[in-house]
Motif scaffolding. Structure first.
Motif, short mmCIF file in Angstrom:
data_model
loop_
_atom_site.label_atom_id
_atom_site.label_comp_id
_atom_site.label_asym_id
_atom_site.label_seq_id
_atom_site.Cartn_x
_atom_site.Cartn_y
_atom_site.Cartn_z
N ASP A 44 -6.57 5.33 -8.20
CA ASP A 44 -6.37 6.75 -7.89
C ASP A 44 -7.71 7.49 -8.01
O ASP A 44 -8.04 8.33 -7.17
CB ASP A 44 -5.33 7.38 -8.82
N ALA A 45 -8.49 7.17 -9.04
CA ALA A 45 -9.81 7.79 -9.22
C ALA A 45 -10.78 7.35 -8.12
O ALA A 45 -11.61 8.14 -7.66
CB ALA A 45 -10.37 7.46 -10.61
N LYS A 93 -2.90 8.40 -0.04
CA LYS A 93 -2.23 7.97 -1.28
C LYS A 93 -2.88 6.67 -1.71
O LYS A 93 -3.53 5.99 -0.91
CB LYS A 93 -0.74 7.78 -1.03
N SER A 94 -2.70 6.32 -2.98
CA SER A 94 -3.35 5.09 -3.46
C SER A 94 -2.53 4.43 -4.55
O SER A 94 -1.75 5.07 -5.24
CB SER A 94 -4.76 5.40 -3.99
N ALA A 95 -2.76 3.13 -4.69
CA ALA A 95 -2.17 2.36 -5.78
C ALA A 95 -2.77 2.84 -7.10
O ALA A 95 -3.84 3.43 -7.13
CB ALA A 95 -2.45 0.87 -5.58
N ASP A 96 -2.08 2.54 -8.19
CA ASP A 96 -2.57 2.97 -9.50
C ASP A 96 -3.78 2.17 -9.96
O ASP A 96 -4.73 2.74 -10.49
CB ASP A 96 -1.45 2.82 -10.55
N ALA A 97 -3.74 0.85 -9.79
CA ALA A 97 -4.78 -0.01 -10.36
C ALA A 97 -5.25 -1.05 -9.34
O ALA A 97 -4.50 -1.43 -8.44
CB ALA A 97 -4.26 -0.72 -11.61
N ILE A 105 -7.95 -10.48 -5.80
CA ILE A 105 -7.91 -9.03 -5.86
C ILE A 105 -6.45 -8.61 -5.75
O ILE A 105 -5.73 -9.07 -4.86
CB ILE A 105 -8.73 -8.41 -4.71
N VAL A 106 -6.03 -7.73 -6.67
CA VAL A 106 -4.63 -7.32 -6.71
C VAL A 106 -4.53 -5.81 -6.94
O VAL A 106 -5.14 -5.29 -7.88
CB VAL A 106 -3.86 -8.05 -7.84
N PHE A 107 -3.77 -5.13 -6.09
CA PHE A 107 -3.39 -3.75 -6.33
C PHE A 107 -2.13 -3.76 -7.18
O PHE A 107 -1.25 -4.61 -6.96
CB PHE A 107 -3.06 -3.02 -5.02
N ILE A 108 -2.00 -2.79 -8.10
CA ILE A 108 -0.77 -2.65 -8.89
C ILE A 108 -0.33 -1.19 -8.81
O ILE A 108 -1.12 -0.28 -9.04
CB ILE A 108 -0.98 -3.07 -10.36
N GLU A 109 0.94 -1.01 -8.49
CA GLU A 109 1.55 0.31 -8.45
C GLU A 109 2.71 0.35 -9.44
O GLU A 109 3.59 -0.52 -9.40
CB GLU A 109 2.06 0.63 -7.03
#
Length: 190
Positions: A44-45, A62-66, A74-78
């Motif tokens: 998000d930042a 909008k964006s994933a949290d991490a 590489i992994v996005f986490i929401e």
């Protein structure tokens, strides 16, 4: 030409480096979805800095949290702490927008993300019960047998469209798996 992860200036910024626990914080409910203090990038930042740099409004994307980069993956986490009934469209937008931001930051291609990046949605089990509680048990058995985890909420449609894998975890299973095999172990399975 693709940028190396370490050459992406924003990833080195202390403002975007945080922990999994911090990125799981639910402002509305004033609670964390995980207590794991594993280092991650607050995506998000990253999105905010990216949009400011482009002269765009923060609300544009909008964006994933991490974002996690470990085990050569590489992994996005929401994290979603409420009912998914009204959140599915927003999560799908986060998937798409996060993917495009990452492609631009890495000076890469959608194909690269499709081959190398996974997306994980961690949801509140109590607020999103299955029609049959035995489905959670079945999902766990399938995952332990080395097959893909069962992906809920229609997010599996984004597998191979944007990401190599898209996985949903209820919060209890996510925390249990991390306690059992660590963040690196969970990421390796993706």
């Amino acid at each position: 030409m693709m940028n190396e992860w370490s050459s992406v200036e924003i990833f080195a910024d202390a403002k975007v480096n945080t922990t999994l626990k911090q990125t799981s914080y639910d402002d509305a409910k004033k609670e964390y979805m995980t207590e794991i203090e594993y280092p991650v990038i607050d995506f998000d930042a990253v999105k905010e800095a990216y949009l400011l740099n482009k002269g765009a409004k923060i609300e544009e994307l909008k964006s994933a949290d991490a974002l996690v980069n470990c085990a050569q993956k590489i992994v996005f986490i929401e994290f979603k702490n409420g009912s998914m009934k009204n959140e599915k469209k927003g999560v799908k937008e986060k998937m798409k927008d996060s993917m495009f931001i990452l492609v631009d930051l890495l000076d890469s291609t959608i194909e690269y993300v499709r081959r190398n990046v996974a997306f994980v949605v961690v949801y509140n089990k109590e607020k999103n019960p299955r029609s049959s509680p035995s489905m959670d048990t079945f999902s766990d058995i399938v995952a332990k047998l080395g097959h893909d985890r069962i992906c809920r909420f229609g997010f599996d449609n984004y597998r191979e469209l944007y990401f190599r894998k898209v996985v949903t975890y209820n919060d209890e299973q996510f925390n249990k798996d991390i306690m059992d095999i660590g963040v690196e172990g969970v990421v390796k399975e993706l």
